[in-house]
Write an enzyme that holds these catalytic residues in place. Structure first.
Site, PDB file in Angstrom:
ATOM      1  N   ARG A  29     -25.132  16.621  18.017  1.00 36.49           N
ATOM      2  CA  ARG A  29     -25.409  16.338  16.606  1.00 36.49           C
ATOM      3  C   ARG A  29     -26.165  15.022  16.508  1.00 36.49           C
ATOM      4  O   ARG A  29     -25.726  13.997  17.014  1.00 36.49           O
ATOM      5  CB  ARG A  29     -24.097  16.251  15.835  1.00 36.49           C
ATOM      6  CG  ARG A  29     -24.205  15.715  14.402  1.00 36.49           C
ATOM      7  CD  ARG A  29     -22.827  15.769  13.751  1.00 36.49           C
ATOM      8  NE  ARG A  29     -22.774  15.123  12.453  1.00 36.49           N
ATOM      9  CZ  ARG A  29     -22.137  13.984  12.198  1.00 36.49           C
ATOM     10  NH1 ARG A  29     -21.529  13.328  13.183  1.00 36.49           N
ATOM     11  NH2 ARG A  29     -22.127  13.479  10.986  1.00 36.49           N
ATOM     12  N   LYS A  41     -22.036  22.280   5.239  1.00 39.23           N
ATOM     13  CA  LYS A  41     -20.839  21.461   5.415  1.00 39.23           C
ATOM     14  C   LYS A  41     -19.986  21.558   4.146  1.00 39.23           C
ATOM     15  O   LYS A  41     -20.454  21.262   3.051  1.00 39.23           O
ATOM     16  CB  LYS A  41     -21.227  20.014   5.704  1.00 39.23           C
ATOM     17  CG  LYS A  41     -22.000  19.860   7.009  1.00 39.23           C
ATOM     18  CD  LYS A  41     -22.654  18.504   7.127  1.00 39.23           C
ATOM     19  CE  LYS A  41     -21.642  17.380   7.208  1.00 39.23           C
ATOM     20  NZ  LYS A  41     -22.310  16.063   7.337  1.00 39.23           N
ATOM     21  N   THR A  50     -14.341  16.242  12.324  1.00 44.86           N
ATOM     22  CA  THR A  50     -13.854  14.977  11.772  1.00 44.86           C
ATOM     23  C   THR A  50     -12.447  14.611  12.230  1.00 44.86           C
ATOM     24  O   THR A  50     -11.497  15.365  12.033  1.00 44.86           O
ATOM     25  CB  THR A  50     -13.891  14.941  10.229  1.00 44.86           C
ATOM     26  OG1 THR A  50     -15.084  15.564   9.752  1.00 44.86           O
ATOM     27  CG2 THR A  50     -13.855  13.503   9.740  1.00 44.86           C
ATOM     28  N   ARG A  75     -22.389   5.466  -3.290  1.00 46.24           N
ATOM     29  CA  ARG A  75     -21.817   4.195  -2.847  1.00 46.24           C
ATOM     30  C   ARG A  75     -21.940   3.144  -3.939  1.00 46.24           C
ATOM     31  O   ARG A  75     -22.876   3.183  -4.741  1.00 46.24           O
ATOM     32  CB  ARG A  75     -22.535   3.687  -1.582  1.00 46.24           C
ATOM     33  CG  ARG A  75     -22.459   4.631  -0.399  1.00 46.24           C
ATOM     34  CD  ARG A  75     -23.192   4.077   0.807  1.00 46.24           C
ATOM     35  NE  ARG A  75     -23.251   5.028   1.911  1.00 46.24           N
ATOM     36  CZ  ARG A  75     -22.298   5.181   2.818  1.00 46.24           C
ATOM     37  NH1 ARG A  75     -21.201   4.426   2.747  1.00 46.24           N
ATOM     38  NH2 ARG A  75     -22.422   6.065   3.785  1.00 46.24           N
TER      39      ARG A  75
END
Length: 474
Positions: A35, A217, A275, A76
């Site tokens: 990845r 995802k 993850t 963010r």
């Protein structure tokens, strides 16, 4: 050489693993695919890493898959005057569009889409859910909140809105530039981050075309609401448990993982569990017992691939992490219970077409005919191979394809080892002989064994699987 494991390993490349020496060690340790994370690094760095992988692919005589993972609309906060602020429970705190550095009363949130979607009573999760704010009042350019769960907030920490669907695309302008670059590099898969709806997947499809396959995802609750449609539109799916565990109650993640894996198998879509699988190995040479159990659970669930993130990208022990994951997979797959679970979890073909029937029958024959040593799939597109892998047979699946791109993509698919053959077959006898040769020369079969062949006839015809044949090897 025969496959050591059916479940594949996807390793993330980063500062700890970017050299040729390190990438080669990861391959030798058991990595099947890599990845490249476009949330970090420059285009030049990604280009160099892809070139290294392709060079090692040739040197080692195997097909390696490369996933270019797009950053997506990661939300963010802005910057602070100092290192950050220590938010206290019950404290009032404002988020706004003012770009000035923040303080203990406010901070910039440079996403007008958030303010457009917010309403009083909504909750904002900051810093991976470690800080929780309740929205008291909001407008087009501000949100006044109360701190519900306190914590230290520093610059550029992430913001999640678990119960709010934002009017934004999963593909940002940065993603569009990264996507063009990744496709020029010839990557095999594109990872689409923060998908909210099936339309996000359709948009990505229009941009990618047939230049790569698409991994969706699953990180947002709204995507789970359209799970089946999203899976059908995708080439593969990733259970991205990091943000999924922030957006959804964390105790629901194991249930969602099993639901997603089962649904992917129904539609013959490869599924990656990702993850924090061996998170403690970022800093330690061995994982916790719970992490080992977590990896094992994903394998027992029937995941096609398990992924390492920071463990190989930025950790102190990248090679050891891959070795550990490989050892866990081997141990699980050696357990007789593993294949019992795989067979018990087989689903009846969902579509009822020729291809579903043929591949389902191939697995049934493999269970009855004891001398079968491998299933051979002739596939121009990879579709026949995906259907065969869905059945999770207790046999290696050898994918014979004329297309190197298909061979590389199969590196993320359960139980598959790919071989290139560009011959045009005028008779099935020739195809049979090629299958026998590949199976025997590579250690998957020997004299006295049977192999099962599935294909579309005429051979090398895309989009059709209509033939099932058993072959005895004299």
């Amino acid at each position: 050489m025969p496959l050591k494991t059916k479940t594949k390993i996807l390793a993330t490349i980063g500062p700890s693993s970017a050299t040729k020496e390190q990438i080669e060690k990861l391959i030798d340790a058991g990595a099947d695919a890599f990845r490249v994370n476009f949330s970090h690094g420059t285009h030049e760095e990604h280009k160099e890493r892809v070139a290294i992988i392709r060079k090692l692919e040739k040197e080692k005589g195997r097909y390696i898959s490369i996933l270019a993972d797009m950053q997506g609309p990661k939300l963010r906060v802005g910057t602070f005057i100092g290192a950050g602020v220590d938010l206290k429970e019950g404290q009032k705190f404002r988020l706004d569009l003012d770009p000035a550095p923040g303080n203990d009363q406010r901070v910039n949130l440079p996403h007008k889409e958030i303010f457009a979607a917010l309403k009083p009573g909504d909750r904002l999760l900051l810093n991976d859910g470690n800080i929780v704010l309740n929205v008291d009042d909001c407008g087009a350019d501000y949100a006044d909140t109360t701190v519900v769960v306190p914590g230290f907030l520093s610059a550029h920490k992430g913001v999640n809105l678990p119960n709010t669907q934002l009017p934004i695309s999963a593909i940002t302008e940065k993603d569009r530039e990264d996507l063009k670059f990744a496709l020029k590099l010839g990557v095999d898969w594109i990872g689409l981050s923060f998908v909210q709806t099936a339309e996000d997947v359709r948009e990505a499809r229009r941009l990618i075309g047939d230049k790569a396959w698409l991994i969706t995802k699953l990180e947002k609750p709204s995507a789970i609401d359209e799970l089946e449609e999203i899976i059908k539109l995708s080439d593969a799916v990733m259970v991205a448990r990091g943000d999924l565990g922030v957006e959804c109650p964390i105790y629901t993640v194991p249930v969602l993982q099993k639901r997603i894996v089962t649904c992917c198998r129904k539609y013959a879509r490869p599924v990656i569990v990702a993850t924090q699988m061996l998170e403690s190995m970022i800093n330690n040479p061995t994982p916790t017992r719970a992490e080992v159990s977590d990896v094992a659970t994903a394998v027992y669930d029937g995941a096609d691939t398990v992924m390492l993130s920071a463990e190989t990208a930025a950790g102190k022990y990248p090679v050891e992490a891959v070795k550990m994951m490989n050892n866990i997979i081997q141990q699980v797959e050696a357990d007789p219970l593993f294949y019992t679970l795989m067979q018990n979890s087989r689903l009846h073909p969902c579509c009822g077409g020729e291809a579903d029937s043929i591949t389902f029958a191939a697995s049934e024959i493999a269970n009855v005919l004891e001398s079968v040593s491998a299933i051979i799939t002739y596939s121009s597109s990879g579709f026949t191979t995906l259907l065969t892998a869905r059945e999770r047979p207790n046999l290696p699946i050898l994918a014979i394809t004329p297309d190197v791109e298909v061979a590389r993509r199969m590196a993320l698919v359960w139980g598959v080892k790919s071989f290139i053959n560009k011959e045009s077959f005028k008779s099935f006898d020739k195809a049979e002989n090629v299958a026998i040769r590949i199976a025997t020369e590579n250690g998957f079969a020997e004299s006295g064994d049977h192999i099962i062949i599935t294909a579309g006839f005429p051979l090398n015809t895309k989009g059709r699987t209509n033939m099932l044949h058993t072959v005895y090897i004299p």
